[in-house]
Every structure is written in structure tokens, then in C-alpha cells.
Design a protein around this motif. Sequence first.
Motif, short mmCIF file in Angstrom:
data_model
loop_
_atom_site.label_atom_id
_atom_site.label_comp_id
_atom_site.label_asym_id
_atom_site.label_seq_id
_atom_site.Cartn_x
_atom_site.Cartn_y
_atom_site.Cartn_z
N ALA A 71 0.81 -1.23 0.00
CA ALA A 71 0.00 0.00 0.00
C ALA A 71 0.84 1.27 0.00
O ALA A 71 0.29 2.36 -0.13
CB ALA A 71 -1.01 0.02 1.13
N ASP A 72 2.18 1.16 0.12
CA ASP A 72 3.02 2.35 0.00
C ASP A 72 3.00 2.85 -1.44
O ASP A 72 2.81 2.07 -2.38
CB ASP A 72 4.48 2.04 0.36
CG ASP A 72 4.71 1.89 1.85
OD1 ASP A 72 3.78 2.12 2.65
OD2 ASP A 72 5.85 1.52 2.22
N VAL A 73 3.21 4.14 -1.61
CA VAL A 73 3.40 4.73 -2.93
C VAL A 73 4.88 5.02 -3.07
O VAL A 73 5.48 5.64 -2.19
CB VAL A 73 2.58 6.02 -3.10
CG1 VAL A 73 2.87 6.67 -4.45
CG2 VAL A 73 1.09 5.73 -2.96
N VAL A 74 5.49 4.54 -4.15
CA VAL A 74 6.91 4.76 -4.37
C VAL A 74 7.12 5.66 -5.58
O VAL A 74 6.30 5.70 -6.49
CB VAL A 74 7.67 3.42 -4.56
CG1 VAL A 74 7.65 2.61 -3.28
CG2 VAL A 74 7.10 2.61 -5.71
N GLN A 75 8.24 6.35 -5.55
CA GLN A 75 8.63 7.22 -6.65
C GLN A 75 9.75 6.54 -7.43
O GLN A 75 10.45 5.67 -6.91
CB GLN A 75 9.13 8.57 -6.10
CG GLN A 75 8.13 9.29 -5.23
CD GLN A 75 6.87 9.69 -5.96
OE1 GLN A 75 6.93 10.21 -7.07
NE2 GLN A 75 5.72 9.42 -5.36
N GLU A 76 9.94 6.96 -8.66
CA GLU A 76 11.03 6.44 -9.46
C GLU A 76 12.35 6.63 -8.71
O GLU A 76 12.63 7.72 -8.22
CB GLU A 76 11.09 7.15 -10.81
CG GLU A 76 12.17 6.64 -11.72
CD GLU A 76 12.16 7.32 -13.08
OE1 GLU A 76 13.10 7.08 -13.84
OE2 GLU A 76 11.23 8.09 -13.37
#
Length: 80
Positions: free
Chosen positions: A62-67
Motif C-alpha cells: 500500500a506504500d506509494v513509491v517514486q522512481e
Amino acid sequence: MVRQRTSEVIAEMVANVMTVNVEVGEEIEIGDTVAILESMKMEIPVLADHAGTVLAIKVAAADVVQEGDVLVEIAVRETN
């Protein structure tokens, strides 16, 4: 003194973490799926590019990750 070589598995795009498929201390091989990301309704498996032992997991489901975000750190198994 022997230095341990490590490798980081990184996110290649902005995405949601669907699952983390490894645990700290687990032995993994090249090509093992370490996590599954979701972006634009597509599931993207993230594969290990080195064999070794999982040292740390930097994300959770459920985490949102960035490039460029680190997902997993691996202690690389040296082959002779």
C-alpha cells in the motif's frame, strides 16, 4: 577486512506497492520476484538482479513509491 557487497532493488516508476514477496534474511536468486507494483491498473513484478540475502525491506504493501526509491537491499552472494 572483507567488505560485504550490497545491491539495491529500486522502483523504476511511480507506483503503488501491491505486495512484498521477500523477508529479511531470505536467500534469493537472480530473477526472483521481490515485489509487485501497480501502476495504471497494470501489475509490474520487480525482479532481483543479484543473488544473495535480503538485508532490508524499505517498503510495505500500500506504500506509494517514486522512481528511484529503494525497495529492498540485498547482500550479494559472491560466486567463484
